[in-house]
Design an enzyme around this catalytic site. Sequence first.
Site, short mmCIF file in Angstrom:
data_model
loop_
_atom_site.label_atom_id
_atom_site.label_comp_id
_atom_site.label_asym_id
_atom_site.label_seq_id
_atom_site.Cartn_x
_atom_site.Cartn_y
_atom_site.Cartn_z
N GLN A 114 0.83 -1.21 0.00
CA GLN A 114 0.00 0.00 0.00
C GLN A 114 0.86 1.26 0.00
O GLN A 114 0.51 2.27 -0.62
CB GLN A 114 -0.91 -0.02 1.24
CG GLN A 114 -2.11 0.89 1.15
CD GLN A 114 -3.26 0.30 0.34
OE1 GLN A 114 -3.63 -0.84 0.55
NE2 GLN A 114 -3.82 1.06 -0.58
N LYS A 129 -2.70 -0.82 6.71
CA LYS A 129 -3.71 -1.86 6.45
C LYS A 129 -4.13 -2.44 7.79
O LYS A 129 -3.36 -2.44 8.74
CB LYS A 129 -3.08 -2.97 5.60
CG LYS A 129 -4.10 -3.81 4.86
CD LYS A 129 -4.40 -3.19 3.51
CE LYS A 129 -5.51 -3.89 2.79
NZ LYS A 129 -5.65 -3.38 1.41
N GLY A 168 -12.34 -0.20 2.73
CA GLY A 168 -12.69 -1.61 2.58
C GLY A 168 -11.58 -2.44 1.98
O GLY A 168 -10.60 -1.93 1.45
N ASP A 169 -11.75 -3.73 2.06
CA ASP A 169 -10.91 -4.73 1.38
C ASP A 169 -11.75 -6.02 1.43
O ASP A 169 -12.99 -5.93 1.58
CB ASP A 169 -9.54 -4.89 2.08
CG ASP A 169 -8.53 -5.65 1.23
OD1 ASP A 169 -7.96 -5.06 0.30
OD2 ASP A 169 -8.33 -6.86 1.46
N THR A 213 -11.82 0.41 -8.23
CA THR A 213 -10.69 -0.52 -8.38
C THR A 213 -10.82 -1.31 -9.69
O THR A 213 -9.87 -1.41 -10.47
CB THR A 213 -10.59 -1.47 -7.18
OG1 THR A 213 -10.68 -0.71 -5.98
CG2 THR A 213 -9.29 -2.25 -7.19
N ASN A 244 -16.12 -7.05 -4.96
CA ASN A 244 -16.11 -5.67 -5.44
C ASN A 244 -15.20 -5.46 -6.65
O ASN A 244 -15.62 -4.90 -7.66
CB ASN A 244 -15.69 -4.74 -4.28
CG ASN A 244 -15.51 -3.32 -4.75
OD1 ASN A 244 -14.40 -2.89 -5.08
ND2 ASN A 244 -16.59 -2.57 -4.82
N SER A 381 -10.42 6.78 -3.13
CA SER A 381 -10.54 7.03 -1.69
C SER A 381 -9.92 8.38 -1.32
O SER A 381 -10.47 9.14 -0.52
CB SER A 381 -9.81 5.93 -0.89
OG SER A 381 -10.63 4.81 -0.70
P1 NDP Z 1 -14.52 -8.92 -1.76
O1 NDP Z 1 -14.63 -9.43 -0.38
O2 NDP Z 1 -15.54 -8.01 -2.29
O3 NDP Z 1 -14.40 -10.14 -2.79
C1 NDP Z 1 -13.40 -11.08 -2.68
C2 NDP Z 1 -13.62 -12.16 -3.73
O4 NDP Z 1 -12.50 -13.02 -3.76
C3 NDP Z 1 -14.82 -13.04 -3.40
O5 NDP Z 1 -15.36 -13.55 -4.58
C4 NDP Z 1 -14.16 -14.13 -2.56
O6 NDP Z 1 -14.90 -15.34 -2.51
C5 NDP Z 1 -12.85 -14.32 -3.28
N1 NDP Z 1 -11.84 -14.78 -2.31
C6 NDP Z 1 -11.45 -14.17 -1.18
N2 NDP Z 1 -10.53 -14.88 -0.53
C7 NDP Z 1 -10.34 -15.97 -1.27
C8 NDP Z 1 -9.50 -17.10 -1.13
N3 NDP Z 1 -8.69 -17.22 -0.07
N4 NDP Z 1 -9.54 -18.04 -2.11
C9 NDP Z 1 -10.37 -17.90 -3.16
N5 NDP Z 1 -11.20 -16.86 -3.35
C10 NDP Z 1 -11.17 -15.91 -2.42
O7 NDP Z 1 -13.07 -8.25 -1.85
P2 NDP Z 1 -12.51 -7.23 -2.94
O8 NDP Z 1 -13.10 -7.51 -4.27
O9 NDP Z 1 -12.59 -5.88 -2.36
O10 NDP Z 1 -10.95 -7.63 -2.96
C11 NDP Z 1 -10.40 -8.57 -3.87
C12 NDP Z 1 -8.90 -8.36 -3.98
O11 NDP Z 1 -8.65 -7.04 -4.46
C13 NDP Z 1 -8.11 -8.45 -2.68
O12 NDP Z 1 -6.84 -8.96 -2.95
C14 NDP Z 1 -8.00 -7.00 -2.22
O13 NDP Z 1 -6.90 -6.82 -1.37
C15 NDP Z 1 -7.79 -6.34 -3.57
N6 NDP Z 1 -8.08 -4.91 -3.64
C16 NDP Z 1 -9.29 -4.40 -3.24
C17 NDP Z 1 -9.55 -3.06 -3.37
C18 NDP Z 1 -10.88 -2.46 -3.03
O14 NDP Z 1 -11.05 -1.27 -3.26
N7 NDP Z 1 -11.85 -3.21 -2.53
C19 NDP Z 1 -8.52 -2.12 -3.88
C20 NDP Z 1 -7.33 -2.77 -4.36
C21 NDP Z 1 -7.12 -4.11 -4.21
P3 NDP Z 1 -15.73 -15.72 -1.17
O15 NDP Z 1 -16.88 -14.77 -1.17
O16 NDP Z 1 -16.10 -17.13 -1.36
O17 NDP Z 1 -14.79 -15.51 -0.02
O1 2IT Z 2 -5.75 -2.58 -1.42
C1 2IT Z 2 -6.30 -1.46 -1.54
O2 2IT Z 2 -5.76 -0.56 -2.19
C2 2IT Z 2 -7.60 -1.24 -0.90
N1 2IT Z 2 -8.14 -2.17 -0.31
C3 2IT Z 2 -8.23 0.12 -0.94
C4 2IT Z 2 -7.68 0.98 0.14
C5 2IT Z 2 -8.37 2.31 0.31
O3 2IT Z 2 -7.96 3.01 1.25
O4 2IT Z 2 -9.26 2.68 -0.45
#
Ligand code: NDP
Ligand code: 2IT
Length: 449
Positions: A114, A129, A168-169, A213, A244, A381
């Site tokens: 990050q 984080k 969020g994450d 994202t 997301n 953000s």
């Molecule tokens: P969500 O919780 O919205 O979605 C996560 C998705 O990934 C779900 O479909 C989930 O399935 C699946 N998942 C999670 N853990 C696992 C695992 N161990 N094995 C297989 N599938 C898995 O999270 P986000 O979409 O926000 O985040 C997804 C990725 O993007 C993460 O790596 C996060 O750090 C990264 N990210 C997120 C940002 C954001 O703004 N939200 C910004 C930048 C990066 P299930 O529902 O079955 O757990």
């Molecule tokens: O991994 C990431 O960049 C995030 N989960 C978003 C972080 C944020 O502060 O919007």
Amino acid sequence: MSEMQVYVNDILELVKQRDPDQIEFQNTAKEVLTSIVPFLEKNPKYKNEKLLERIIEPERVISFRVAWEDDKNEIQVNRGYRVQMNSAIGPYKGGLRFHPSVNLSILKFLAFEQVFKNSLTGLPIGGGKGGSDFDPKGKTDNEVMKFCQAFMTELYRHIGPNIDVPAGDIGVGGREIGYLFGQYKRVRDAYDNGVLTGKGLTYGGSLTRTEATGYGLLYFVKNMLDAKNISLKDKVVVISGSGNVATYAIEKAQEFGAKVVTCSDSNGYVYDANGIDLAAVKEIKEIHRGRIKEYLNYHKDAEYHEGCQGVWGVKCDIALPCATQEEINLDSAKKLVANGCKVVGEGANMPSTLEAIDYFLKNNVLFAPAKAANAGGVAVSALEMSQNSERLHWTFEEVDNKLKEIMENIYKNAKKNAEEFGDPDNLVMGANIAGFKKVAEAMSAQGVV
Ligand code: NDP
Ligand code: 2IT
């Protein structure tokens, strides 16, 4: 071996010795630090200033008990954390993850990534984080609220609009941010809406943050492909995840004319040769909070396969991992390349292992590394923080245009540094050097802290 290579190896050894169990953190440290060696060679002062020794150590790590009562009035105890990694260029900024796998190694890796990601956005935000080993799956809204309230009752004393701004994450979306904000406001007795981002639109949230994202990932990939005169139109895209990031990556990929054929969750993946029906995915995930196999209730002719790894065996032109860390190992990378995949864009954080990244680069896959390609979320953000400070609300188009511009700048900056340091298509190195430069310069200017 050059002096700077020796320096970096010594630091990586130190990271290992200090926390031998923190494998994810060791991997991230290795990815970042080995790729900045050419930059360090041109800037030897950072070795004298012990900058790497300082940058690998979080400024502060907070760990706390979260005790709460479930719907059966049984007491549950979880662990809560916040890793405040680096505040050289702005207040700590980064998401909260609620997932049973959460531990200090994972949060330190995410916080370290990050720091450089936030630097790449060009906006004044440091890196952090946090999260908990709480598992939101199968919990009622009331239980999620109780947990969020207990979590914030501890966290609130460590955060603030000018101190540390969580978002969020995995496992933390609009619902959780709402409950966390409600409790912050209650215990702080102040309307500091800049304390969290990803808020609802009625209480200080920014338009486009939900989409940012996934959209940003596609803007980055489009910039990378435009430079090679490759169009996204009619390209077959494999996406993992259905949360997301995946949802809005699918939306923008489809808008650019690509055909997305998969999405997944932690149980398995869906393959739809006709192209994923995003309205169905949104209904399953955003409305019912269901499992992705329910997709078959909407499209009988689609396929559902148990397990997540198989998704990388689906033939595609472009792969966009949007679920979680280390989901593409060397075997999966080999399968993708063998099946003709030419482009990988990382939506998740560190979804490819070090061996997989190496394999992609050696096989001329156009590779968009996470800290550059998924920076759109945290960038918006930061735009939400700006709107909160000036007590104004920008339009969707205004924020989306800024997001496009930020992603283009990140691409150009990573590309420029890749070229300058002699490996023009290596955006891993380019992004790491570009992100590191600004943080290192700020730390150096601020003295030994
Ligand atoms: P969500 O919780 O919205 O979605 C996560 C998705 O990934 C779900 O479909 C989930 O399935 C699946 N998942 C999670 N853990 C696992 C695992 N161990 N094995 C297989 N599938 C898995 O999270 P986000 O979409 O926000 O985040 C997804 C990725 O993007 C993460 O790596 C996060 O750090 C990264 N990210 C997120 C940002 C954001 O703004 N939200 C910004 C930048 C990066 P299930 O529902 O079955 O757990
Ligand atoms: O991994 C990431 O960049 C995030 N989960 C978003 C972080 C944020 O502060 O919007």
